[in-house]
Design a protein around this motif. Sequence first.
Motif, PDB file in Angstrom:
ATOM      1  N   GLY A 149       0.837  -1.202   0.000  1.00 14.37           N
ATOM      2  CA  GLY A 149       0.000   0.000   0.000  1.00 14.37           C
ATOM      3  C   GLY A 149       0.868   1.247   0.000  1.00 14.37           C
ATOM      4  N   GLN A 165       0.541   5.622  -1.760  1.00 14.08           N
ATOM      5  CA  GLN A 165       0.039   6.900  -1.216  1.00 14.08           C
ATOM      6  C   GLN A 165      -0.082   6.806   0.309  1.00 14.08           C
ATOM      7  OE1 GLN A 165      -3.876   7.107  -3.161  1.00 14.08           O
ATOM      8  NE2 GLN A 165      -4.838   6.496  -1.248  1.00 14.08           N
ATOM      9  N   ILE A 196       0.009   6.743   4.277  1.00 13.67           N
ATOM     10  CA  ILE A 196       0.989   6.363   5.304  1.00 13.67           C
ATOM     11  C   ILE A 196       2.130   5.535   4.703  1.00 13.67           C
ATOM     12  CG2 ILE A 196       1.271   4.911   7.372  1.00 13.67           C
ATOM     13  CD1 ILE A 196      -1.499   5.945   8.305  1.00 13.67           C
ATOM     14  N   ASP A 201       1.560  -2.156  -4.564  1.00 11.42           N
ATOM     15  CA  ASP A 201       0.208  -1.581  -4.484  1.00 11.42           C
ATOM     16  C   ASP A 201      -0.649  -2.185  -5.585  1.00 11.42           C
ATOM     17  OD1 ASP A 201      -0.628   1.264  -2.875  1.00 11.42           O
ATOM     18  OD2 ASP A 201      -2.038   0.557  -4.402  1.00 11.42           O
ATOM     19  N   ASP A 232      -2.213  -7.389  -5.493  1.00 15.58           N
ATOM     20  CA  ASP A 232      -3.258  -7.300  -4.480  1.00 15.58           C
ATOM     21  C   ASP A 232      -2.852  -8.204  -3.310  1.00 15.58           C
ATOM     22  OD1 ASP A 232      -5.569  -7.693  -2.937  1.00 15.58           O
ATOM     23  OD2 ASP A 232      -6.882  -7.540  -4.674  1.00 15.58           O
ATOM     24  N   VAL A 233      -2.702  -7.622  -2.125  1.00 19.76           N
ATOM     25  CA  VAL A 233      -2.205  -8.398  -0.981  1.00 19.76           C
ATOM     26  C   VAL A 233      -3.190  -9.465  -0.498  1.00 19.76           C
ATOM     27  CG1 VAL A 233      -0.731  -6.494  -0.159  1.00 19.76           C
ATOM     28  CG2 VAL A 233      -3.019  -6.780   0.807  1.00 19.76           C
ATOM     29  N   ASN A 237       1.275  -2.488   5.233  1.00 22.37           N
ATOM     30  CA  ASN A 237       0.508  -1.259   5.435  1.00 22.37           C
ATOM     31  C   ASN A 237      -0.849  -1.264   4.714  1.00 22.37           C
ATOM     32  OD1 ASN A 237       0.204   1.844   5.768  1.00 22.37           O
ATOM     33  ND2 ASN A 237       0.311   1.547   3.537  1.00 22.37           N
ATOM     34  N   THR A 276      -8.087  -7.992   2.856  1.00 24.87           N
ATOM     35  CA  THR A 276      -6.924  -7.126   2.622  1.00 24.87           C
ATOM     36  C   THR A 276      -6.198  -6.840   3.931  1.00 24.87           C
ATOM     37  OG1 THR A 276      -7.635  -6.029   0.595  1.00 24.87           O
ATOM     38  CG2 THR A 276      -6.258  -4.737   2.055  1.00 24.87           C
ATOM     39  N   TYR A 330     -13.361  -3.505  10.432  1.00 26.57           N
ATOM     40  CA  TYR A 330     -12.040  -2.870  10.522  1.00 26.57           C
ATOM     41  C   TYR A 330     -11.411  -3.123  11.897  1.00 26.57           C
ATOM     42  CZ  TYR A 330      -8.601   0.946  10.067  1.00 26.57           C
ATOM     43  OH  TYR A 330      -7.446   1.689   9.992  1.00 26.57           O
ATOM     44  N   LYS A 360      -8.035  -5.177  12.592  1.00 24.72           N
ATOM     45  CA  LYS A 360      -6.883  -4.524  13.224  1.00 24.72           C
ATOM     46  C   LYS A 360      -6.539  -5.186  14.560  1.00 24.72           C
ATOM     47  CE  LYS A 360      -5.985  -1.407  10.065  1.00 24.72           C
ATOM     48  NZ  LYS A 360      -4.742  -1.454   9.280  1.00 24.72           N
ATOM     49  N   PRO A 382      -1.717   3.657  14.284  1.00 23.75           N
ATOM     50  CA  PRO A 382      -1.932   5.095  14.065  1.00 23.75           C
ATOM     51  C   PRO A 382      -3.281   5.548  14.611  1.00 23.75           C
ATOM     52  CG  PRO A 382      -1.336   3.972  12.005  1.00 23.75           C
ATOM     53  CD  PRO A 382      -1.675   2.915  13.009  1.00 23.75           C
ATOM     54  N   THR A 417      -5.199   9.961  11.031  1.00 23.05           N
ATOM     55  CA  THR A 417      -4.059  10.551  10.334  1.00 23.05           C
ATOM     56  C   THR A 417      -4.508  11.086   8.980  1.00 23.05           C
ATOM     57  OG1 THR A 417      -2.653   8.916  11.427  1.00 23.05           O
ATOM     58  CG2 THR A 417      -1.700  10.031   9.525  1.00 23.05           C
ATOM     59  N   THR A 444      -4.614  11.450   5.365  1.00 20.60           N
ATOM     60  CA  THR A 444      -4.169  10.734   4.153  1.00 20.60           C
ATOM     61  C   THR A 444      -5.311  10.779   3.134  1.00 20.60           C
ATOM     62  OG1 THR A 444      -5.129   8.576   4.719  1.00 20.60           O
ATOM     63  CG2 THR A 444      -2.923   9.027   5.600  1.00 20.60           C
TER      64      THR A 444
HETATM   65  N1  LIG Z   1      -5.283   7.302   7.853  1.00 22.76           N
HETATM   66  C1  LIG Z   1      -5.654   6.972   9.086  1.00 22.76           C
HETATM   67  O1  LIG Z   1      -6.277   7.758   9.835  1.00 22.76           O
HETATM   68  C2  LIG Z   1      -5.301   5.614   9.621  1.00 22.76           C
HETATM   69  C3  LIG Z   1      -5.476   5.380  10.991  1.00 22.76           C
HETATM   70  C4  LIG Z   1      -5.153   4.123  11.488  1.00 22.76           C
HETATM   71  C5  LIG Z   1      -4.662   3.137  10.650  1.00 22.76           C
HETATM   72  N2  LIG Z   1      -4.515   3.397   9.330  1.00 22.76           N
HETATM   73  C6  LIG Z   1      -4.014   2.314   8.501  1.00 22.76           C
HETATM   74  O2  LIG Z   1      -2.879   2.728   7.780  1.00 22.76           O
HETATM   75  C7  LIG Z   1      -2.822   2.037   6.525  1.00 22.76           C
HETATM   76  C8  LIG Z   1      -2.701   3.038   5.389  1.00 22.76           C
HETATM   77  O3  LIG Z   1      -3.804   3.926   5.456  1.00 22.76           O
HETATM   78  P1  LIG Z   1      -3.892   5.237   4.561  1.00 22.76           P
HETATM   79  O4  LIG Z   1      -4.754   6.179   5.299  1.00 22.76           O
HETATM   80  O5  LIG Z   1      -2.543   5.632   4.109  1.00 22.76           O
HETATM   81  O6  LIG Z   1      -4.738   4.623   3.330  1.00 22.76           O
HETATM   82  P2  LIG Z   1      -4.800   5.061   1.775  1.00 22.76           P
HETATM   83  O7  LIG Z   1      -6.108   4.542   1.271  1.00 22.76           O
HETATM   84  O8  LIG Z   1      -4.516   6.519   1.620  1.00 22.76           O
HETATM   85  O9  LIG Z   1      -3.632   4.214   1.121  1.00 22.76           O
HETATM   86  C9  LIG Z   1      -3.702   2.807   1.124  1.00 22.76           C
HETATM   87  C10 LIG Z   1      -2.971   2.246  -0.066  1.00 22.76           C
HETATM   88  O10 LIG Z   1      -3.112   0.813   0.000  1.00 22.76           O
HETATM   89  C11 LIG Z   1      -3.453   0.331  -1.285  1.00 22.76           C
HETATM   90  N3  LIG Z   1      -4.215  -0.905  -1.138  1.00 22.76           N
HETATM   91  C12 LIG Z   1      -5.460  -1.041  -0.601  1.00 22.76           C
HETATM   92  N4  LIG Z   1      -5.832  -2.329  -0.660  1.00 22.76           N
HETATM   93  C13 LIG Z   1      -4.831  -3.017  -1.247  1.00 22.76           C
HETATM   94  C14 LIG Z   1      -4.634  -4.377  -1.595  1.00 22.76           C
HETATM   95  N5  LIG Z   1      -5.567  -5.313  -1.372  1.00 22.76           N
HETATM   96  N6  LIG Z   1      -3.451  -4.736  -2.164  1.00 22.76           N
HETATM   97  C15 LIG Z   1      -2.501  -3.814  -2.424  1.00 22.76           C
HETATM   98  N7  LIG Z   1      -2.642  -2.499  -2.134  1.00 22.76           N
HETATM   99  C16 LIG Z   1      -3.787  -2.111  -1.542  1.00 22.76           C
HETATM  100  C17 LIG Z   1      -4.273   1.436  -1.923  1.00 22.76           C
HETATM  101  O11 LIG Z   1      -4.265   1.351  -3.339  1.00 22.76           O
HETATM  102  C18 LIG Z   1      -3.556   2.684  -1.408  1.00 22.76           C
HETATM  103  O12 LIG Z   1      -2.500   3.069  -2.270  1.00 22.76           O
HETATM  104  C19 LIG Z   1      -4.077   1.175   6.454  1.00 22.76           C
HETATM  105  O13 LIG Z   1      -3.795  -0.120   6.906  1.00 22.76           O
HETATM  106  C20 LIG Z   1      -5.017   1.869   7.422  1.00 22.76           C
HETATM  107  O14 LIG Z   1      -5.988   1.018   7.959  1.00 22.76           O
HETATM  108  C21 LIG Z   1      -4.834   4.613   8.785  1.00 22.76           C
END
Ligand SMILES: NC(=O)c1ccc[n+]([C@@H]2O[C@H](COP(=O)([O-])OP(=O)(O)OC[C@H]3O[C@@H](n4cnc5c(N)ncnc54)[C@H](O)[C@@H]3O)[C@@H](O)[C@H]2O)c1
Length: 263
Positions: free
Chosen positions: A11, A14, A16, A35, A63-64, A90, A113, A156, A160, A186, A189, A191
């Motif tokens: 992931g 983009q 995190i 990704d 795709d993970v 991630n 995922t 979710y 998690k 996290p 955040t 994003t």
């Molecule tokens: N942003 C927050 O507030 C927050 C808080 C806690 C945890 N997280 C966790 O942090 C991680 C990243 O979050 P983010 O906000 O950067 O998300 P985001 O949606 O901005 O980025 C996620 C990336 O993962 C890729 N992705 C999604 N499913 C996929 C799959 N099956 N195979 C390959 N790639 C895949 C997407 O294409 C994307 O590029 C996630 O696990 C999310 O749950 C985010």
Amino acid sequence: MLTKKHALITGGAQGIGLGIAEAFLDEGASVVLADRNEEVLEETVATLRSKFPDSQIYGVEGDVSDADAVEKMVAEAVEATPGLNVLVNNAGFGALSRFWEMDPEIWRAVVDTTLTGTFLVAREVTRSMLAREARGSIINIASVNAVIPTTGCAAYCSAKGGIEMFTKTAALELAPHHINVNAIGPGTTRTPLTELTYETPGFKEGVLEHSPMGRLGEVEDIAKVAVFLASEYASWVTGQLILADGGQGLIGLPPYYETLMGE
Ligand SMILES: NC(=O)c1ccc[n+]([C@@H]2O[C@H](COP(=O)([O-])OP(=O)(O)OC[C@H]3O[C@@H](n4cnc5c(N)ncnc54)[C@H](O)[C@@H]3O)[C@@H](O)[C@H]2O)c1
């Protein structure tokens, strides 16, 4: 700090994952971004290569949640960086619904995922590291929702929470092999995933009211913890979930579902 580190970040196109990639590159690591969004992935790799012209930066599409795709993705990553010794799991996402109204297909997509993907990629990378007798780190991106529930987020939160126990079990199994396994939780955040929800009236205010430090998280806040966990400074740290949440987990989260659904 990470000059001998070669990291696969899922992931990573983009949010995190990208923030972690930039921080790793700043510290001298080489990175492979994985990704499923091929278009954004290509753009990100090109941008990073121009920003870090002396670094090794690769992109692998996949795709993970798909075991065959993960096998191919990790093989390509190891081909690109044969010394692969850090994995950041991630990729993940959630879906907003009361659990009794949730379509099982949506539940499965979130868990496939977020939790199963974490297992599948860790499994392939571990096999490769064990075959090479490589030491290193696995860092799983969980969430504050691994330990604090929020309304409308059952799939979710369950995924998690599962990542936390997967992290501890994998840490125990891999300790004799000197592969450290830890998780980061996290808080909310900024994003692309969360950008749209911030625009919902009341959402941002609710988050800020439930944020002891009085601000939202930035990807850098999470990336700094990932740098630590990938580094030799964390060589005696394993099986831990570190919340990087500005204290959100200390006081609980706002009622996301009610705010976002206007209830
Ligand atoms: N942003 C927050 O507030 C927050 C808080 C806690 C945890 N997280 C966790 O942090 C991680 C990243 O979050 P983010 O906000 O950067 O998300 P985001 O949606 O901005 O980025 C996620 C990336 O993962 C890729 N992705 C999604 N499913 C996929 C799959 N099956 N195979 C390959 N790639 C895949 C997407 O294409 C994307 O590029 C996630 O696990 C999310 O749950 C985010």
